[in-house]
Write a protein that holds these residues in place. Sequence first.
Motif, PDB file in Angstrom:
ATOM      1  N   ASP A  11       2.521   1.644  -3.476  1.00 24.99           N
ATOM      2  CA  ASP A  11       1.549   2.122  -4.458  1.00 24.99           C
ATOM      3  C   ASP A  11       1.233   3.602  -4.241  1.00 24.99           C
ATOM      4  N   THR A  12       1.131   4.006  -2.967  1.00 27.26           N
ATOM      5  CA  THR A  12       0.860   5.410  -2.651  1.00 27.26           C
ATOM      6  C   THR A  12       2.010   6.300  -3.101  1.00 27.26           C
ATOM      7  N   GLU A  54      -7.118   8.177  -8.114  1.00 32.63           N
ATOM      8  CA  GLU A  54      -6.295   6.981  -7.974  1.00 32.63           C
ATOM      9  C   GLU A  54      -6.100   6.601  -6.511  1.00 32.63           C
ATOM     10  N   LYS A  86      -9.388   5.114  -4.954  1.00 31.35           N
ATOM     11  CA  LYS A  86      -9.599   3.719  -5.354  1.00 31.35           C
ATOM     12  C   LYS A  86      -8.650   2.786  -4.611  1.00 31.35           C
ATOM     13  N   LEU A  87      -7.387   3.179  -4.514  1.00 30.59           N
ATOM     14  CA  LEU A  87      -6.393   2.362  -3.816  1.00 30.59           C
ATOM     15  C   LEU A  87      -6.783   2.157  -2.362  1.00 30.59           C
ATOM     16  N   ASP A  89     -10.061   0.002  -1.975  1.00 27.32           N
ATOM     17  CA  ASP A  89      -9.806  -1.422  -2.217  1.00 27.32           C
ATOM     18  C   ASP A  89      -9.121  -2.061  -1.016  1.00 27.32           C
ATOM     19  N   LEU A 102       0.835  -1.196   0.000  1.00 29.56           N
ATOM     20  CA  LEU A 102       0.000   0.000   0.000  1.00 29.56           C
ATOM     21  C   LEU A 102       0.873   1.250   0.000  1.00 29.56           C
TER      22      LEU A 102
END
Length: 237
Positions: free
Chosen positions: A67-68, A185, A188-189, A192, A64
């Motif tokens: 991705d961030t 974005e 959504k991340l 999820d 996470l």
Amino acid sequence: MSTSWLVLPLSCCMALGLAAAFPQQGTYKTNDPLTALSQESTTEDNNVSSNNTITKLSLAKHDLLLDTLEILANQSTDILRISNDLIRNLIEELKAQPNRTTEIVKYIDRIDKALKSIEKIDFNAEEAPLEEIFASVDEIGDIFSDIDFMDDGDDSELLQAAFDRIGAESMDRKFNETMEHTLSELTKLFDDFAHSMSEVERQAEYQLVDWFERFQKEEDFEEKLGNLIDEFLTFFE
């Protein structure tokens, strides 16, 4: 003067520190970081099951963060590319002014130094130079913030006139589009990730879950990409 639209709402200082702590070289992501959270251990040993849950949660949080950081790096790259021509034109405008004061010369030097730093960044590198990207965004943000909070006077009027001549206001739309894309974005991340957590995992990370909820409810995009993102990154220090 008012150049508040130029003051970047994203503070990258903390992201810069995390980028150094989690360099892309040598990092990895799990094959399925989000769905891994919802898988139940089949072992009958409660201790092993608990350890497995903690491990999966830890790996998923690691992914996470990566991705961030990637989303923030992409946004910061867009900001630098948008700013590049703007600040180059600003330097030329300020150098062309015959009535430059010592203060204006200092700003020219700061902006020129920031531009040179941006031009050294290899945006096409296989692994994005996160530290350089975040550091450059921070520097540009600091410069425009200082300009925005200048006292009214000849220097501020000269700077405002320079901004007007280079058509800086037209950049506002491009910056806003970048911010909106980043928010989409990130939302959504985070959604999820939050929806993939089991009840046990939600209890273990109740502060993070609370943050997800506050991020979702917040309507001010500057607050989301500023204070709330800063707070989120503290979970990974």
